[in-house]
Design a protein around this motif. Structure first.
Motif, mmCIF file in Angstrom:
data_model
loop_
_atom_site.group_PDB
_atom_site.id
_atom_site.type_symbol
_atom_site.label_atom_id
_atom_site.label_comp_id
_atom_site.label_asym_id
_atom_site.label_seq_id
_atom_site.Cartn_x
_atom_site.Cartn_y
_atom_site.Cartn_z
ATOM 1 N N GLY A 12 48.672 45.447 41.319
ATOM 2 C CA GLY A 12 48.588 44.302 42.219
ATOM 3 C C GLY A 12 48.161 44.714 43.617
ATOM 4 O O GLY A 12 47.310 44.054 44.241
ATOM 5 N N LEU A 13 48.736 45.804 44.124
ATOM 6 C CA LEU A 13 48.341 46.303 45.444
ATOM 7 C C LEU A 13 46.888 46.773 45.451
ATOM 8 O O LEU A 13 46.146 46.513 46.413
ATOM 9 C CB LEU A 13 49.269 47.439 45.860
ATOM 10 C CG LEU A 13 50.701 47.042 46.240
ATOM 11 C CD1 LEU A 13 51.551 48.286 46.478
ATOM 12 C CD2 LEU A 13 50.701 46.167 47.484
ATOM 13 N N MET A 14 46.489 47.459 44.398
ATOM 14 C CA MET A 14 45.100 47.920 44.317
ATOM 15 C C MET A 14 44.129 46.748 44.335
ATOM 16 O O MET A 14 43.105 46.768 45.041
ATOM 17 C CB MET A 14 44.902 48.755 43.054
ATOM 18 C CG MET A 14 45.599 50.108 43.078
ATOM 19 S SD MET A 14 45.540 50.972 41.490
ATOM 20 C CE MET A 14 43.771 51.258 41.331
ATOM 21 N N GLN A 15 44.444 45.702 43.580
ATOM 22 C CA GLN A 15 43.570 44.536 43.532
ATOM 23 C C GLN A 15 43.541 43.818 44.873
ATOM 24 O O GLN A 15 42.485 43.355 45.322
ATOM 25 C CB GLN A 15 44.046 43.575 42.438
ATOM 26 C CG GLN A 15 43.099 42.417 42.171
ATOM 27 C CD GLN A 15 41.769 42.880 41.604
ATOM 28 O OE1 GLN A 15 41.729 43.646 40.659
ATOM 29 N NE2 GLN A 15 40.681 42.420 42.196
ATOM 30 N N ALA A 16 44.700 43.726 45.533
ATOM 31 C CA ALA A 16 44.747 43.072 46.839
ATOM 32 C C ALA A 16 43.904 43.830 47.864
ATOM 33 O O ALA A 16 43.147 43.220 48.637
ATOM 34 C CB ALA A 16 46.199 42.965 47.307
ATOM 35 N N ILE A 17 44.039 45.160 47.873
ATOM 36 C CA ILE A 17 43.260 45.971 48.814
ATOM 37 C C ILE A 17 41.768 45.851 48.513
ATOM 38 O O ILE A 17 40.938 45.748 49.431
ATOM 39 C CB ILE A 17 43.724 47.434 48.758
ATOM 40 C CG1 ILE A 17 45.155 47.550 49.272
ATOM 41 C CG2 ILE A 17 42.788 48.340 49.553
ATOM 42 C CD1 ILE A 17 45.791 48.902 49.049
ATOM 43 N N GLN A 18 41.415 45.847 47.229
ATOM 44 C CA GLN A 18 40.006 45.709 46.868
ATOM 45 C C GLN A 18 39.448 44.357 47.298
ATOM 46 O O GLN A 18 38.334 44.276 47.849
ATOM 47 C CB GLN A 18 39.848 45.872 45.360
ATOM 48 C CG GLN A 18 38.414 45.675 44.866
ATOM 49 C CD GLN A 18 38.258 45.926 43.384
ATOM 50 O OE1 GLN A 18 38.453 47.032 42.915
ATOM 51 N NE2 GLN A 18 37.915 44.894 42.628
ATOM 52 N N ASN A 19 40.202 43.298 47.080
ATOM 53 C CA ASN A 19 39.727 41.968 47.472
ATOM 54 C C ASN A 19 39.589 41.851 48.981
ATOM 55 O O ASN A 19 38.614 41.264 49.483
ATOM 56 C CB ASN A 19 40.695 40.900 46.952
ATOM 57 C CG ASN A 19 40.641 40.755 45.444
ATOM 58 O OD1 ASN A 19 39.678 41.171 44.800
ATOM 59 N ND2 ASN A 19 41.683 40.183 44.858
#
Length: 226
Positions: A101-108
């Motif tokens: 979830g954190l990885m996806q948030a940072i990517q977005n």
């Protein structure tokens, strides 16, 4: 693409989406490659270097852009296939959902900021500066990958192991954990405090008497001279 390569609107729109058309069939194949070979950090580095080469072709040459954009789509797929599994190698299973979830948030967040900055740079400074902007961030990515590789080499090297080496490492680590658990259990048994019953039974054994029948042993031993 319309200004730099003289494309019409339809061709420019098609080549913009070509990255994703190439990555769709390439992603599962490259994922299979990761499952068979391992060495995730090496493949991440290859993907980043490939992306740098593609953007350099788009920025400083007039080579047919279809070549660079198609290669860029494959490089993006390789990056995703090699990068995302690294989280599962270093994060405990019960925290994987939070990690992804954190990885996806940072990517977005990064994608949104980069798109806004890219639009401004393209309008203000032109196509070449836009590609240089992309090359700058790819250079940062390459340096970050090198730092991860150095840290991994300074440790166990687990992230960049082949699948075979990683399986052997996991088996050895599991065997070591099992042995440690067995030693702890044995140590607990040896250090367990003795009760009055334990002390009495040990004393009876030393003087030559069997334990009472209700404790699982025969009757009292009678000396031979009696």
């Amino acid at each position: 693409f319309k200004d730099e390569f003289g494309m019409d609107g339809d061709a420019a729109n098609f080549i913009t989406g070509l990255i994703y058309l190439m990555s769709a069939p390439a992603s599962p194949l490259l994922g299979l490659l990761m499952d068979k070979t391992g060495r995730n950090i090496t493949w991440v580095m290859v993907a980043v270097i490939g992306s740098i080469g593609c953007h350099a072709l788009l920025a400083f040459t007039r080579l047919n852009p279809y070549i660079a954009v198609s290669s860029l789509g494959i490089a993006y797929s390789l990056l995703a296939s090699a990068l995302w599994p690294i989280a599962a190698l270093i994060i405990p299973e019960y925290q994987l959902g939070t990690a992804y979830g954190l990885m996806q948030a940072i990517q977005n967040l990064g994608t949104a900021l980069i798109v806004m900055a890219a639009g401004t740079i393209s309008d203000e400074y032109g196509y070449t500066m836009l590609e240089c902007f992309f090359l700058f961030w790819l250079g940062i990515s390459l340096l970050s990958t090198i730092c991860i590789w150095i840290c991994d080499c300074a440790g166990t090297g687990y992230l960049n192991m082949s699948i075979e080496a990683r399986n052997k490492f996991d088996e050895a680590r599991q065997a070591e954990m099992d042995a440690l658990r067995a030693r702890r259990v044995e140590g607990y048994r040896l250090l367990r405090p003795r009760t009055d019953v334990n002390i009495r039974n040990r004393y009876l054994s030393k003087i030559g008497a069997n334990l009472p029948g209700h404790l699982g042993h025969g009757g009292l031993i009678v000396p031979a001279h009696l």
